[in-house]
Design a protein around this motif. Structure first.
Motif, mmCIF file in Angstrom:
data_model
loop_
_atom_site.group_PDB
_atom_site.id
_atom_site.type_symbol
_atom_site.label_atom_id
_atom_site.label_comp_id
_atom_site.label_asym_id
_atom_site.label_seq_id
_atom_site.Cartn_x
_atom_site.Cartn_y
_atom_site.Cartn_z
ATOM 1 N N ALA A 137 0.817 -1.214 0.000
ATOM 2 C CA ALA A 137 0.000 0.000 0.000
ATOM 3 C C ALA A 137 0.848 1.259 0.000
ATOM 4 C CB ALA A 137 -0.932 -0.010 1.207
ATOM 5 N N ARG A 138 2.007 1.229 0.650
ATOM 6 C CA ARG A 138 2.793 2.446 0.843
ATOM 7 C C ARG A 138 3.939 2.608 -0.148
ATOM 8 N NH1 ARG A 138 3.088 1.836 7.448
ATOM 9 N NH2 ARG A 138 1.041 2.741 7.896
ATOM 10 N N HIS A 139 4.508 1.497 -0.594
ATOM 11 C CA HIS A 139 5.694 1.549 -1.451
ATOM 12 C C HIS A 139 5.408 0.976 -2.826
ATOM 13 C CE1 HIS A 139 8.449 2.714 1.842
ATOM 14 N NE2 HIS A 139 7.652 1.975 2.592
ATOM 15 N N GLU A 140 6.158 1.434 -3.814
ATOM 16 C CA GLU A 140 5.920 1.055 -5.200
ATOM 17 C C GLU A 140 6.462 -0.347 -5.498
ATOM 18 O OE1 GLU A 140 7.619 4.391 -7.264
ATOM 19 O OE2 GLU A 140 5.694 5.454 -7.306
ATOM 20 N N LEU A 141 5.861 -1.322 -4.844
ATOM 21 C CA LEU A 141 6.258 -2.714 -5.045
ATOM 22 C C LEU A 141 5.501 -3.356 -6.205
ATOM 23 C CD1 LEU A 141 6.371 -3.896 -1.318
ATOM 24 C CD2 LEU A 141 8.328 -3.486 -2.803
ATOM 25 N N THR A 142 4.204 -3.100 -6.284
ATOM 26 C CA THR A 142 3.387 -3.707 -7.341
ATOM 27 C C THR A 142 2.793 -2.662 -8.285
ATOM 28 O OG1 THR A 142 1.368 -3.688 -5.997
ATOM 29 C CG2 THR A 142 2.787 -5.635 -5.838
ATOM 30 N N MET A 143 2.885 -1.385 -7.935
ATOM 31 C CA MET A 143 2.385 -0.321 -8.803
ATOM 32 C C MET A 143 3.249 0.919 -8.656
ATOM 33 S SD MET A 143 -1.177 1.884 -8.751
ATOM 34 C CE MET A 143 -2.284 0.489 -8.645
ATOM 35 N N ASP A 144 3.712 1.461 -9.778
ATOM 36 C CA ASP A 144 4.396 2.745 -9.765
ATOM 37 C C ASP A 144 3.691 3.663 -10.765
ATOM 38 O OD1 ASP A 144 5.263 1.908 -12.268
ATOM 39 O OD2 ASP A 144 7.319 1.521 -11.630
ATOM 40 N N LEU A 145 4.178 4.887 -10.904
ATOM 41 C CA LEU A 145 3.507 5.859 -11.763
ATOM 42 C C LEU A 145 3.481 5.411 -13.215
ATOM 43 C CD1 LEU A 145 4.858 9.206 -10.251
ATOM 44 C CD2 LEU A 145 2.542 8.271 -10.035
ATOM 45 N N ASP A 146 4.561 4.843 -13.686
ATOM 46 C CA ASP A 146 4.610 4.395 -15.081
ATOM 47 C C ASP A 146 3.555 3.315 -15.341
ATOM 48 O OD1 ASP A 146 6.695 4.795 -17.492
ATOM 49 O OD2 ASP A 146 5.976 2.718 -17.504
ATOM 50 N N LYS A 147 3.474 2.377 -14.447
ATOM 51 C CA LYS A 147 2.490 1.297 -14.588
ATOM 52 C C LYS A 147 1.071 1.853 -14.507
ATOM 53 C CE LYS A 147 1.550 -3.273 -12.534
ATOM 54 N NZ LYS A 147 2.065 -4.232 -11.525
ATOM 55 N N LEU A 148 0.819 2.758 -13.570
ATOM 56 C CA LEU A 148 -0.505 3.328 -13.394
ATOM 57 C C LEU A 148 -0.972 4.038 -14.658
ATOM 58 C CD1 LEU A 148 -2.988 4.423 -11.897
ATOM 59 C CD2 LEU A 148 -1.508 6.220 -10.938
ATOM 60 N N PHE A 149 -0.119 4.891 -15.225
ATOM 61 C CA PHE A 149 -0.563 5.695 -16.365
ATOM 62 C C PHE A 149 -0.537 4.920 -17.683
ATOM 63 C CE2 PHE A 149 0.550 9.185 -13.373
ATOM 64 C CZ PHE A 149 -0.734 9.719 -13.293
ATOM 65 N N SER A 150 0.325 3.926 -17.792
ATOM 66 C CA SER A 150 0.298 3.099 -19.007
ATOM 67 C C SER A 150 -0.990 2.289 -19.061
ATOM 68 C CB SER A 150 1.519 2.171 -19.072
ATOM 69 O OG SER A 150 1.514 1.228 -18.018
ATOM 70 N N VAL A 151 -1.403 1.740 -17.912
ATOM 71 C CA VAL A 151 -2.667 1.001 -17.869
ATOM 72 C C VAL A 151 -3.848 1.948 -18.076
ATOM 73 C CG1 VAL A 151 -4.210 -0.300 -16.346
ATOM 74 C CG2 VAL A 151 -1.780 -0.863 -16.426
ATOM 75 N N SER A 152 -3.786 3.124 -17.475
ATOM 76 C CA SER A 152 -4.886 4.087 -17.619
ATOM 77 C C SER A 152 -5.062 4.510 -19.073
ATOM 78 C CB SER A 152 -4.641 5.313 -16.742
ATOM 79 O OG SER A 152 -4.624 4.951 -15.373
ATOM 80 N N LYS A 153 -3.963 4.727 -19.780
ATOM 81 C CA LYS A 153 -4.061 5.062 -21.204
ATOM 82 C C LYS A 153 -4.772 3.953 -21.972
ATOM 83 C CE LYS A 153 -1.394 5.895 -25.397
ATOM 84 N NZ LYS A 153 -0.045 5.896 -26.036
ATOM 85 N N LYS A 154 -4.480 2.727 -21.601
ATOM 86 C CA LYS A 154 -5.055 1.573 -22.292
ATOM 87 C C LYS A 154 -6.559 1.445 -22.047
ATOM 88 C CE LYS A 154 -4.568 -3.476 -22.481
ATOM 89 N NZ LYS A 154 -3.829 -4.646 -21.931
ATOM 90 N N ILE A 155 -7.000 1.671 -20.824
ATOM 91 C CA ILE A 155 -8.400 1.380 -20.480
ATOM 92 C C ILE A 155 -9.313 2.598 -20.585
ATOM 93 C CG2 ILE A 155 -7.720 -0.534 -18.985
ATOM 94 C CD1 ILE A 155 -8.238 1.232 -16.562
ATOM 95 N N LEU A 156 -8.751 3.814 -20.647
ATOM 96 C CA LEU A 156 -9.580 5.012 -20.759
ATOM 97 C C LEU A 156 -10.050 5.237 -22.194
ATOM 98 C CD1 LEU A 156 -7.808 7.722 -18.555
ATOM 99 C CD2 LEU A 156 -10.191 6.989 -18.323
#
Length: 242
Positions: A137-156
């Motif tokens: 929840a606190r550290h970028e172990l399974t999600m970081d900014l690059d992963k968040l926005f790459s997925v968001s671009k795909k699904i939006l």
């Protein structure tokens, strides 16, 4: 130990939590109320939904379909229990998955994405909580900014929005990664504990394939210098309680 709590004293909306995991934070509550849910927004998703507080609050703001994705099975199970307890099974659908593993049927599907992502990068100086759930929840172990926005671009959908809450010190990095994935920063709002302290949170809205032009909203100051709640913060909490 699992407990059932009201969300900010809202007696008609309850949530299951386990103090051994990462309980929902005020950050998520503020994000769920900051997000601009447009009339045309028919499909909404919360990436990394934890125990489901954002979908639960959004259910009081819209009757449209809300999805949540959570990688941790224990948090996902708590969220499922909360949805059933609040009789929201027909509106909220949860997926126990890494966000990168979302089905291709969700490509260009969502009008609105929300996320309260991990705030801290992982490095040799990081203080890591012993709880695996709190680490994620606190550290970028399974999600970081690059992963968040790459997925968001795909699904939006084109002109779909993403709203996140994060730390102000990472704002320029957030802008850089958003634009890397053709998501244009459109709106920001800084959050302050009181006017004598630096901002501790920033709310950011971006739009896929959006035109340039950034709006800076009036700040949210939570407490007056005497320790009492500001009118805006009290109003936000009252809105949640309705």
């Amino acid at each position: 130990m699992k407990v059932l709590n009201d969300i900010l004293g809202y007696k008609n909306l309850c949530i299951y939590q386990d103090p051994d995991f990462f309980c929902f934070s005020l950050d998520s509550v503020i994000l769920a109320n900051y997000s601009n849910v447009r009339l045309r927004d028919n499909t909404i998703i919360d990436l990394g939904c934890g125990n489901g507080v954002i979908p639960l609050i959004l259910s009081k703001r819209t009757s449209k379909k809300i999805y949540g994705v959570e990688i941790q099975k224990k948090c996902y199970d708590l969220a499922i229990e909360s949805i059933k307890y609040n009789h929201l099974d027909n509106q909220i659908e949860l997926i126990n998955s890494d966000i990168v593993d979302l089905d291709d049927s969700f490509n260009n599907y969502f009008d609105l994405v929300l996320c309260n992502p991990p705030y801290f990068k992982l490095n040799e100086k990081s203080f890591i909580n012993l709880s695996k759930e709190k680490q994620i929840a606190r550290h970028e172990l399974t999600m970081d900014l690059d992963k968040l926005f790459s997925v968001s671009k795909k699904i939006l959908k084109n002109n779909g929005n993403i709203d996140i809450v994060h730390r102000p010190e990472r704002l320029l990095e957030i802008f850089d990664v958003m634009r890397k994935y053709n998501i244009e920063p459109k709106r920001i709002k800084f959050v302050y504990e009181n006017i004598d302290k630096p901002s501790t949170l920033v709310l950011v809205e971006g739009q896929k394939c959006g035109k340039s032009g950034l709006k800076i909203d009036t700040p949210l100051v939570m407490y007056n210098l005497d320790g009492s709640m500001t009118e805006e913060y009290q109003s936000l909490i009252n809105e949640v309680r309705k």
